[in-house]
Design an enzyme around this catalytic site. Structure first.
Site, PDB file in Angstrom:
ATOM      1  N   GLY A 134      -6.792-117.387   2.598  1.00  0.00           N
ATOM      2  CA  GLY A 134      -8.029-117.053   1.897  1.00  0.00           C
ATOM      3  C   GLY A 134      -9.202-116.812   2.829  1.00  0.00           C
ATOM      4  O   GLY A 134      -9.959-115.850   2.656  1.00  0.00           O
ATOM      5  N   ASN A 166     -14.044-123.356  -6.811  1.00  0.00           N
ATOM      6  CA  ASN A 166     -13.010-124.325  -6.442  1.00  0.00           C
ATOM      7  C   ASN A 166     -13.354-125.746  -6.871  1.00  0.00           C
ATOM      8  O   ASN A 166     -12.474-126.544  -7.133  1.00  0.00           O
ATOM      9  CB  ASN A 166     -12.760-124.282  -4.928  1.00  0.00           C
ATOM     10  CG  ASN A 166     -14.037-124.343  -4.128  1.00  0.00           C
ATOM     11  OD1 ASN A 166     -14.968-123.570  -4.358  1.00  0.00           O
ATOM     12  ND2 ASN A 166     -14.100-125.266  -3.194  1.00  0.00           N
ATOM     13  N   GLN A 218      -9.024-119.182  -6.030  1.00  0.00           N
ATOM     14  CA  GLN A 218      -8.739-120.178  -7.070  1.00  0.00           C
ATOM     15  C   GLN A 218      -8.278-119.534  -8.374  1.00  0.00           C
ATOM     16  O   GLN A 218      -7.623-120.183  -9.193  1.00  0.00           O
ATOM     17  CB  GLN A 218      -9.967-121.055  -7.332  1.00  0.00           C
ATOM     18  CG  GLN A 218     -10.337-121.973  -6.189  1.00  0.00           C
ATOM     19  CD  GLN A 218      -9.274-123.027  -5.891  1.00  0.00           C
ATOM     20  OE1 GLN A 218      -8.405-123.322  -6.718  1.00  0.00           O
ATOM     21  NE2 GLN A 218      -9.317-123.575  -4.689  1.00  0.00           N
ATOM     22  N   SER A 220      -4.893-116.649  -1.550  1.00  0.00           N
ATOM     23  CA  SER A 220      -4.287-117.551  -0.566  1.00  0.00           C
ATOM     24  C   SER A 220      -2.950-118.040  -1.098  1.00  0.00           C
ATOM     25  O   SER A 220      -2.856-118.441  -2.262  1.00  0.00           O
ATOM     26  CB  SER A 220      -5.233-118.732  -0.342  1.00  0.00           C
ATOM     27  OG  SER A 220      -4.565-119.746   0.383  1.00  0.00           O
ATOM     28  N   GLY A 221      -1.924-118.023  -0.237  1.00  0.00           N
ATOM     29  CA  GLY A 221      -0.597-118.425  -0.690  1.00  0.00           C
ATOM     30  C   GLY A 221      -0.497-119.875  -1.113  1.00  0.00           C
ATOM     31  O   GLY A 221       0.075-120.197  -2.143  1.00  0.00           O
ATOM     32  N   HIS A 222      -1.108-120.767  -0.323  1.00  0.00           N
ATOM     33  CA  HIS A 222      -0.852-122.189  -0.573  1.00  0.00           C
ATOM     34  C   HIS A 222      -1.577-122.731  -1.794  1.00  0.00           C
ATOM     35  O   HIS A 222      -1.366-123.874  -2.176  1.00  0.00           O
ATOM     36  CB  HIS A 222      -1.160-123.030   0.674  1.00  0.00           C
ATOM     37  CG  HIS A 222      -2.601-123.271   0.943  1.00  0.00           C
ATOM     38  ND1 HIS A 222      -3.220-124.452   0.642  1.00  0.00           N
ATOM     39  CD2 HIS A 222      -3.554-122.486   1.492  1.00  0.00           C
ATOM     40  CE1 HIS A 222      -4.497-124.387   1.004  1.00  0.00           C
ATOM     41  NE2 HIS A 222      -4.713-123.201   1.524  1.00  0.00           N
ATOM     42  N   THR A 253       2.453-109.279  14.431  1.00  0.00           N
ATOM     43  CA  THR A 253       3.770-109.300  13.794  1.00  0.00           C
ATOM     44  C   THR A 253       3.694-110.047  12.464  1.00  0.00           C
ATOM     45  O   THR A 253       3.096-111.118  12.378  1.00  0.00           O
ATOM     46  CB  THR A 253       4.784-109.983  14.724  1.00  0.00           C
ATOM     47  OG1 THR A 253       4.866-109.223  15.931  1.00  0.00           O
ATOM     48  CG2 THR A 253       6.165-110.049  14.082  1.00  0.00           C
ATOM     49  N   CYS A 293     -19.725-138.782   1.595  1.00  0.00           N
ATOM     50  CA  CYS A 293     -18.939-139.604   2.504  1.00  0.00           C
ATOM     51  C   CYS A 293     -17.534-139.063   2.732  1.00  0.00           C
ATOM     52  O   CYS A 293     -16.894-139.405   3.713  1.00  0.00           O
ATOM     53  CB  CYS A 293     -18.838-141.022   1.977  1.00  0.00           C
ATOM     54  SG  CYS A 293     -20.285-141.986   2.393  1.00  0.00           S
TER      55      CYS A 293
END
Lengths: 409, 305
Positions: free
Chosen positions: A90, A170, A198, A218-220, A256, A344
């Site tokens: 992404g 997101n 998303q 994005s693939g993941h 590649t 945090c």
């Protein structure tokens, strides 16, 4: 305090932790689908050719990339597979879409985006502004996280190169009206880039018939591997490459091809298309059950973002008077993975820029938790979380100095 | 995911001394909702003059809760004089360390302790030991500016932006982590003005006098002739990469001397007054010089003027 004068531990008396973890952080990353793994492994071990090579190892790899390109094009509703450029994910897709456009339009010096973009876009736009002299308009959103397309129109100038907005946020899942914004951009001859990371896999997509020029995925985030993604580039869109030095991807992205991951992305896109209805019916039902269960069981909390117009898998809930990291640590001990907009958890001391842009007070930003589900989640998992979280919140509220009477020092 | 020690997790999961001491002799409140962490510490002295009971209530992350819990354990049984020697490093060490990004949690513990002891001396009408006077209700740690100073400046001069507050008091000019608090104070003061609680800004109100920032007089480079090449690379890197990064935060750096792989530098501008200057050296200056000049380099910060 218990009868023996000892204070109970924060986890004491909670139900036993489930053997397998409960993963409610699918907007961060998703488990790779078994079908995707099955596709990828032989391409790493047996059919490892370089698509550019003049032998059958290479030909096999090239075929796999071509098949995947077709699958991704079908999934996105692109007019033709040549509109798909494979990327590393992404962030690269967003960078290539935005910077590649600016390279191609050197006379244009202005961009329009929003304050709630993913850091991939926000950080890039700040960099372009700071170090490269571009003028960037960061549009505001309302309290529900919505963007008024009229604001986009008002921000456009003769030297505007590009409008870049996300399709779905997101953190909150809130959707932007891509069609309305795209029409405005097109009417003014401005390139329209969409961060679709998303949205992909959660909403139906038909890019051929949407006024969108560039669309990054994005693939993941949709059950493929990390390190792979795609940028849709509408035919006729001017784009200069960021990575040069090879002819791959029709000269738009040298290097590649990541053959196994690309083939896996193709399979993930097929699965996403097939699972779209489940995502919008079953996952939505689970998300609503979780959200309603938590809001009903826990006092002093609220769901953030436009409830009617958002992703089916995401809920963002703020728990007043306590801080998100403690909630996450205890949830993790209880076997549940989620994320927080608290300062945090980021290490930056800055709470969520998205919730701040929506004008949420600090008591709601620091105690915000995002749950993002996927098709692999179950009702039993949802019910476990609605059972365990109220007790976690209750215990952290015993420690905090803040409450309804006293919201801060 | 933070790498918390077992002790931090133990004090987070099983916090000791949660609550409020009844009829407390001293109460300290530091931090705020805006900051993302806040601590209310209460203690009671026994007849022997030692802290008989200490309790805390904390809003904050796991390490903030653990630091508070550890603080109460550490000060119980101590005299005020002994307790006043507990530093934030002591708290962190007792917890077997805190992640660098979380050291401020231990600082909050130390500040709450100071605030509670100050409260005690005030209640007793006793003279406050001078070492306690510095750290109370600090808003800007980089420049040691208290909340009261900032509020006073806003009210007296009708300040409306963080930039103006920084100009008047220096608060917020360093690491910027107090900008949220300054924003809250600005809003609070605006509301008070709007509702007529606070007086309108008096005309011709005197400006608050600022302490001068550390001088930035350049000193000639001192090094052996044989080291000219390496010193040239160091000064170039300082000028082109490191100083611009520091200037973005209102700070600066100057080269002092070089010998035997030790680079002596002086931090100036806002960096000079910043408590985090050691982080600047170890987190920014040294790694850059090691990467681009020589991996064996050691960077030493020399005294501020």
């Amino acid at each position: 305090m218990s009868a023996d004068g000892r204070q109970p531990g924060l986890l004491e008396g909670l139900p036993p932790r489930p053997a397998a973890g409960i993963y409610f952080d699918n907007n961060a990353t998703t488990p790779v689908a078994p079908e995707v793994v099955a596709k990828m492994v032989p391409l790493l071990t047996e059919h490892y050719g370089n698509p550019s090579s003049m032998h059958s190892f290479g030909a096999r790899a090239g075929d796999e990339v071509a098949v995947a390109r077709q699958k991704v094009a079908t999934f996105l509703g692109a007019a033709q597979p040549s509109e798909i450029v494979f990327t590393s994910g992404g962030s690269e897709g967003d960078n290539l879409g935005i910077v590649g456009t600016l390279y191609a339009l050197p006379e244009k010096r202005h961009l329009v985006t929003t304050e709630v973009e993913h850091p991939a876009v926000l950080g890039l736009c700040r960099e372009l502004q700071k170090r490269h002299g571009y003028d960037v308009t960061f549009l505001k959103v309302d309290g529900a996280g919505r963007l008024d397309p009229g604001d986009v129109e008002a921000a456009l100038r003769p030297d505007t190169a590009l409008v870049s907005v996300m399709m779905a946020n997101n953190e909150t899942g809130v959707l932007f009206d891509i069609e309305a914004i795209g029409k405005i951009a097109r009417a003014h001859g401005v390139v329209f880039h969409v961060d679709g990371v998303q949205a992909a896999g959660k909403l139906p997509l038909d890019l051929e018939h949407l006024p969108v020029d560039l669309f990054a995925i994005s693939g993941h985030k949709l059950h493929a591997a990390k390190g792979v993604g795609a940028l849709y580039v509408r035919k006729g869109t001017k784009l200069r490459p960021l990575i040069v030095g090879g002819h791959q991807e029709r000269g738009r992205r040298a290097g590649t091809e990541n053959v196994a991951s690309i083939a896996g992305l193709g399979v993930a896109c097929d699965l996403a298309t097939a699972g779209l209805e489940r995502e919008n019916v079953e996952v939505r039902r689970l998300r609503d059950r979780l959200e309603q269960g938590l809001l009903a069981a826990i006092p002093d909390c609220q769901a953030n973002g436009d409830p009617a117009y958002r992703l089916p898998n995401t809920t963002n809930i703020s728990f007043r008077y306590i801080e998100g990291e403690g909630i996450l640590l205890l949830l993790d001990r209880a076997g549940v993975a989620a994320s927080s907009g608290s300062a945090c958890t980021s290490g930056s001391l800055e709470p969520s820029h998205v919730l701040r842009a929506m004008g949420l007070p600090f008591t709601l930003t620091h105690g915000s938790i995002r749950f993002s589900l996927s098709r692999y989640n179950t009702e039993a998992e949802v019910d476990y979380v609605t059972g365990v979280l109220p007790r976690i919140i209750e215990r952290l509220r015993l420690i905090t100095p803040f409450n309804e009477q006293r919201a801060t020092f | 995911m933070w790498n918390y020690s077992d002790k931090v997790m133990d004090h987070f999961l099983n916090p000791r001394n949660v609550g409020e001491v009844e009829n407390a002799d001293g109460v300290g409140e530091v931090g705020s909702m805006a900051c993302g962490d806040a601590l209310r510490l209460t203690f009671r002295l026994g007849e022997d003059g030692r802290i008989a009971d200490a309790k805390f209530k904390t809003f904050g992350c796991g390490s903030a809760i653990a630091s508070s819990s550890m603080l109460t354990e550490m000060i119980r049984g101590k005299t005020l004089e002994e307790a006043s020697r507990v530093t934030n490093e002591d708290i962190a060490n007792e917890l077997d360390g805190l992640p660098r990004e979380k050291m401020h949690c231990s600082v909050m513990g130390r500040e709450a302790l100071e605030a509670a002891m100050l409260d005690y001396y005030k209640r007793q009408g006793k003279e406050v030991p001078c070492h306690l006077l510095a750290g109370t209700s600090l808003l800007c740690h980089c420049f040691q500016v208290t909340k009261e100073t900032v509020r006073d400046a806003i009210e007296r001069h009708g300040l409306e932006t963080i930039e103006e507050v920084t100009h008047f008091t220096k608060a917020g000019g360093g690491c910027e982590s107090c900008h949220h608090e300054i924003t809250d104070l600005l809003r609070e003061c605006q509301e008070r003005r709007a509702s007529g609680v606070a007086p309108a800004v008096p005309a011709g109100a005197p400006l608050i006098e600022l302490a001068p920032l550390a001088a930035t007089v350049a000193t000639g480079p001192a090094h052996a002739p044989a080291d000219a090449a390496i010193v040239a690379r160091i000064t170039e890197l300082l000028a082109t990469e490191i100083a611009p990064a520091l200037r973005a935060d209102g700070g600066d750096i100057e080269f002092v001397r070089y010998a035997d792989l030790r680079v002596h530098v002086r931090l100036t501008g806002s960096c000079a007054a910043c408590r985090s200057s050691s982080v600047t050296i170890s987190g920014l200056v040294e790694p850059r010089l090691r990467e681009f000049v020589d991996p064996r380099l050691v960077v030493v910060e020399v005294g501020r003027r």
